[in-house]
Design a protein around this motif. Structure first.
Motif, PDB file in Angstrom:
ATOM      1  N   PRO A 277       3.733  -1.495  -0.234  1.00 24.99           N
ATOM      2  CA  PRO A 277       2.423  -1.931  -0.750  1.00 24.99           C
ATOM      3  C   PRO A 277       1.298  -1.772   0.278  1.00 24.99           C
ATOM      4  CG  PRO A 277       3.826  -3.825  -0.322  1.00 24.99           C
ATOM      5  CD  PRO A 277       4.672  -2.601  -0.121  1.00 24.99           C
ATOM      6  N   GLU A 278       1.629  -1.862   1.546  1.00 21.74           N
ATOM      7  CA  GLU A 278       0.608  -1.727   2.593  1.00 21.74           C
ATOM      8  C   GLU A 278       0.101  -0.293   2.710  1.00 21.74           C
ATOM      9  OE1 GLU A 278       4.525  -0.821   4.263  1.00 21.74           O
ATOM     10  OE2 GLU A 278       3.819  -2.604   3.239  1.00 21.74           O
ATOM     11  N   PHE A 279       0.880   0.664   2.238  1.00 24.72           N
ATOM     12  CA  PHE A 279       0.492   2.064   2.337  1.00 24.72           C
ATOM     13  C   PHE A 279      -0.753   2.349   1.496  1.00 24.72           C
ATOM     14  CE2 PHE A 279       1.087   6.650   1.489  1.00 24.72           C
ATOM     15  CZ  PHE A 279       1.152   7.093   2.790  1.00 24.72           C
ATOM     16  N   GLU A 280      -0.800   1.792   0.302  1.00 19.12           N
ATOM     17  CA  GLU A 280      -1.949   2.002  -0.582  1.00 19.12           C
ATOM     18  C   GLU A 280      -3.204   1.326  -0.022  1.00 19.12           C
ATOM     19  OE1 GLU A 280      -2.759   2.203  -5.341  1.00 19.12           O
ATOM     20  OE2 GLU A 280      -1.064   1.057  -4.617  1.00 19.12           O
ATOM     21  N   GLU A 281      -3.032   0.148   0.568  1.00 16.90           N
ATOM     22  CA  GLU A 281      -4.170  -0.527   1.199  1.00 16.90           C
ATOM     23  C   GLU A 281      -4.689   0.282   2.379  1.00 16.90           C
ATOM     24  OE1 GLU A 281      -2.896  -4.444   2.285  1.00 16.90           O
ATOM     25  OE2 GLU A 281      -2.294  -4.926   0.226  1.00 16.90           O
ATOM     26  N   THR A 282      -3.764   0.828   3.147  1.00 15.64           N
ATOM     27  CA  THR A 282      -4.147   1.668   4.281  1.00 15.64           C
ATOM     28  C   THR A 282      -4.892   2.907   3.806  1.00 15.64           C
ATOM     29  OG1 THR A 282      -2.207   0.907   5.498  1.00 15.64           O
ATOM     30  CG2 THR A 282      -3.267   2.908   6.297  1.00 15.64           C
ATOM     31  N   LEU A 283      -4.443   3.513   2.724  1.00 14.86           N
ATOM     32  CA  LEU A 283      -5.128   4.679   2.164  1.00 14.86           C
ATOM     33  C   LEU A 283      -6.539   4.329   1.708  1.00 14.86           C
ATOM     34  CD1 LEU A 283      -2.409   6.523   0.045  1.00 14.86           C
ATOM     35  CD2 LEU A 283      -3.516   7.310   2.132  1.00 14.86           C
ATOM     36  N   ALA A 284      -6.711   3.163   1.100  1.00 16.93           N
ATOM     37  CA  ALA A 284      -8.039   2.747   0.644  1.00 16.93           C
ATOM     38  C   ALA A 284      -8.983   2.546   1.827  1.00 16.93           C
ATOM     39  CB  ALA A 284      -7.936   1.470  -0.178  1.00 16.93           C
ATOM     40  N   ILE A 285      -8.501   1.911   2.877  1.00 16.78           N
ATOM     41  CA  ILE A 285      -9.320   1.700   4.080  1.00 16.78           C
ATOM     42  C   ILE A 285      -9.634   3.037   4.725  1.00 16.78           C
ATOM     43  CG2 ILE A 285      -9.303   0.731   6.407  1.00 16.78           C
ATOM     44  CD1 ILE A 285      -7.630  -1.607   5.231  1.00 16.78           C
TER      45      ILE A 285
END
Length: 183
Positions: free
Chosen positions: A37-45
């Motif tokens: 789940p952290e991968f998608e947040e990292t992509l957004a940032i």
């Protein structure tokens, strides 16, 4: 015995939907969004920061083009005075300088898009992989280019450079022909 199958789909954001469909058939399935789940947040940032940096670079390039056009007005003062003495009106002088600044921006945008595409194609060919302890197999990072960007960024550079050239063009159109001919 097969214990793991990796399914790659064309639209990675449909992974949850595909995982639910496989689970409904009686198999255990998890999407990458569930596993990382952290991968998608990292992509957004990362996307936000990339867009911010791109906007700042375009703004700085626009100031650079405005500076180049100001210097061109100073260097071409006699030629501008000659054109005005021969009857060229202020709007034609403005059009010349706005057109020239637009061509500078378009040339920079096209060359930047070509170089960016070549760089991303090179990095894509390297097949950069990440080994994560929780992942059953390595994750391959792909460098993709949106074809829309290859058209949009040169056009954006064209518009911004034309806007940046408005003030120098206005300044050139307001020169007094007699003073301009003196240099």
């Amino acid at each position: 015995v097969i214990t793991y199958i990796n399914i790659q789909i064309a639209d990675p954001y449909r992974a949850d939907e595909v995982a639910e469909e496989i689970s409904a058939r009686g198999y255990e399935a998890e999407s990458w969004r569930t596993l990382f789940p952290e991968f998608e947040e990292t992509l957004a940032i990362e996307t936000f920061s990339n867009n911010l940096i791109l906007a700042l670079v375009l703004l700085i390039a626009s100031f650079g083009i405005a500076n180049v056009m100001n210097m061109m007005v100073l260097e071409k003062t006699r030629e501008i005075g000659m054109l005005m003495a021969m009857g060229t009106d202020g709007s034609s002088i403005r059009k010349i300088f706005v057109f020239e600044s637009g061509m500078l921006g378009l040339a920079g945008g096209i060359s930047g898009s070509i170089l960016g595409y070549l760089a991303s194609a090179y990095f894509h060919s390297l097949q950069y992989t990440i080994d994560m302890p929780t992942a059953p197999q390595p994750i391959v990072i792909k460098f993709l280019v949106d074809p829309f960007d290859l058209v949009a960024f040169p056009l954006l550079a064209l518009v911004l450079s034309m806007i940046a050239g408005v003030y120098p063009a206005h300044k050139a159109s307001k020169l007094d022909p007699v003073v301009a001919l003196r240099g």
